[in-house]
Design a protein around this motif. Structure first.
Motif, PDB file in Angstrom:
ATOM      1  N   LYS A   5       0.836  -1.211   0.000  1.00 55.43           N
ATOM      2  CA  LYS A   5       0.000   0.000   0.000  1.00 55.43           C
ATOM      3  C   LYS A   5       0.863   1.251   0.000  1.00 55.43           C
ATOM      4  CE  LYS A   5      -4.281  -1.673   2.022  1.00 55.43           C
ATOM      5  NZ  LYS A   5      -5.250  -1.523   3.102  1.00 55.43           N
ATOM      6  N   GLN A   6       1.871   1.268   0.846  1.00 55.22           N
ATOM      7  CA  GLN A   6       2.756   2.434   0.912  1.00 55.22           C
ATOM      8  C   GLN A   6       3.547   2.585  -0.376  1.00 55.22           C
ATOM      9  OE1 GLN A   6       2.790   4.874   3.330  1.00 55.22           O
ATOM     10  NE2 GLN A   6       3.897   5.876   1.669  1.00 55.22           N
ATOM     11  N   GLU A   7       4.020   1.465  -0.899  1.00 59.77           N
ATOM     12  CA  GLU A   7       4.785   1.497  -2.144  1.00 59.77           C
ATOM     13  C   GLU A   7       3.952   2.109  -3.272  1.00 59.77           C
ATOM     14  OE1 GLU A   7       6.593  -1.682  -5.377  1.00 59.77           O
ATOM     15  OE2 GLU A   7       6.350  -2.328  -3.296  1.00 59.77           O
ATOM     16  N   TRP A   8       2.693   1.669  -3.384  1.00 62.20           N
ATOM     17  CA  TRP A   8       1.845   2.189  -4.462  1.00 62.20           C
ATOM     18  C   TRP A   8       1.354   3.603  -4.175  1.00 62.20           C
ATOM     19  CZ3 TRP A   8       1.560   1.015  -9.323  1.00 62.20           C
ATOM     20  CH2 TRP A   8       2.094  -0.209  -9.726  1.00 62.20           C
ATOM     21  N   THR A   9       1.198   3.942  -2.925  1.00 56.57           N
ATOM     22  CA  THR A   9       0.866   5.326  -2.582  1.00 56.57           C
ATOM     23  C   THR A   9       1.986   6.245  -3.038  1.00 56.57           C
ATOM     24  OG1 THR A   9      -0.471   4.652  -0.687  1.00 56.57           O
ATOM     25  CG2 THR A   9       0.356   6.921  -0.676  1.00 56.57           C
TER      26      THR A   9
END
Length: 93
Positions: A5-9
């Motif tokens: 999630k953080q990576e794609w955010t």
């Protein structure tokens, strides 16, 4: 294992700041366009389409409003409270 999630955010933020189209950004960063779209839809809050209002005036004839297969026939002297209630119910559907 990295937090996806953080990576794609972070990727979506980088895309926004780049000013590029999604396709161009994905090509440049060797990302799958369809995976990008998936994560964008998953992470971004759903935005409701803004409504658009047009001022209407009733002349001597009636008014016919049609939208999404529904039709309202409004004649001079209509019950404003009833129309307000009908529109409220339609908004909730």
């Amino acid at each position: 294992m990295p937090d996806l999630k953080q990576e794609w955010t972070d990727k979506i933020t980088a895309w926004r700041e780049s000013g590029q189209s999604i396709a161009a950004w994905c090509r440049q960063h060797e990302e799958s366009y369809y995976r990008f779209i998936y994560w964008r839809k998953r992470l971004e809050p759903k935005q409701e389409k803004a409504g658009r209002f047009v001022e209407l005036t009733l002349g001597t004839s009636s008014l016919l409003l049609s939208c999404n297969g529904m039709t309202l026939h409004i004649e001079r002297g209509f019950d404003r409270e009833l129309l307000r209630d009908v529109l409220s119910v339609l908004r909730a559907v």
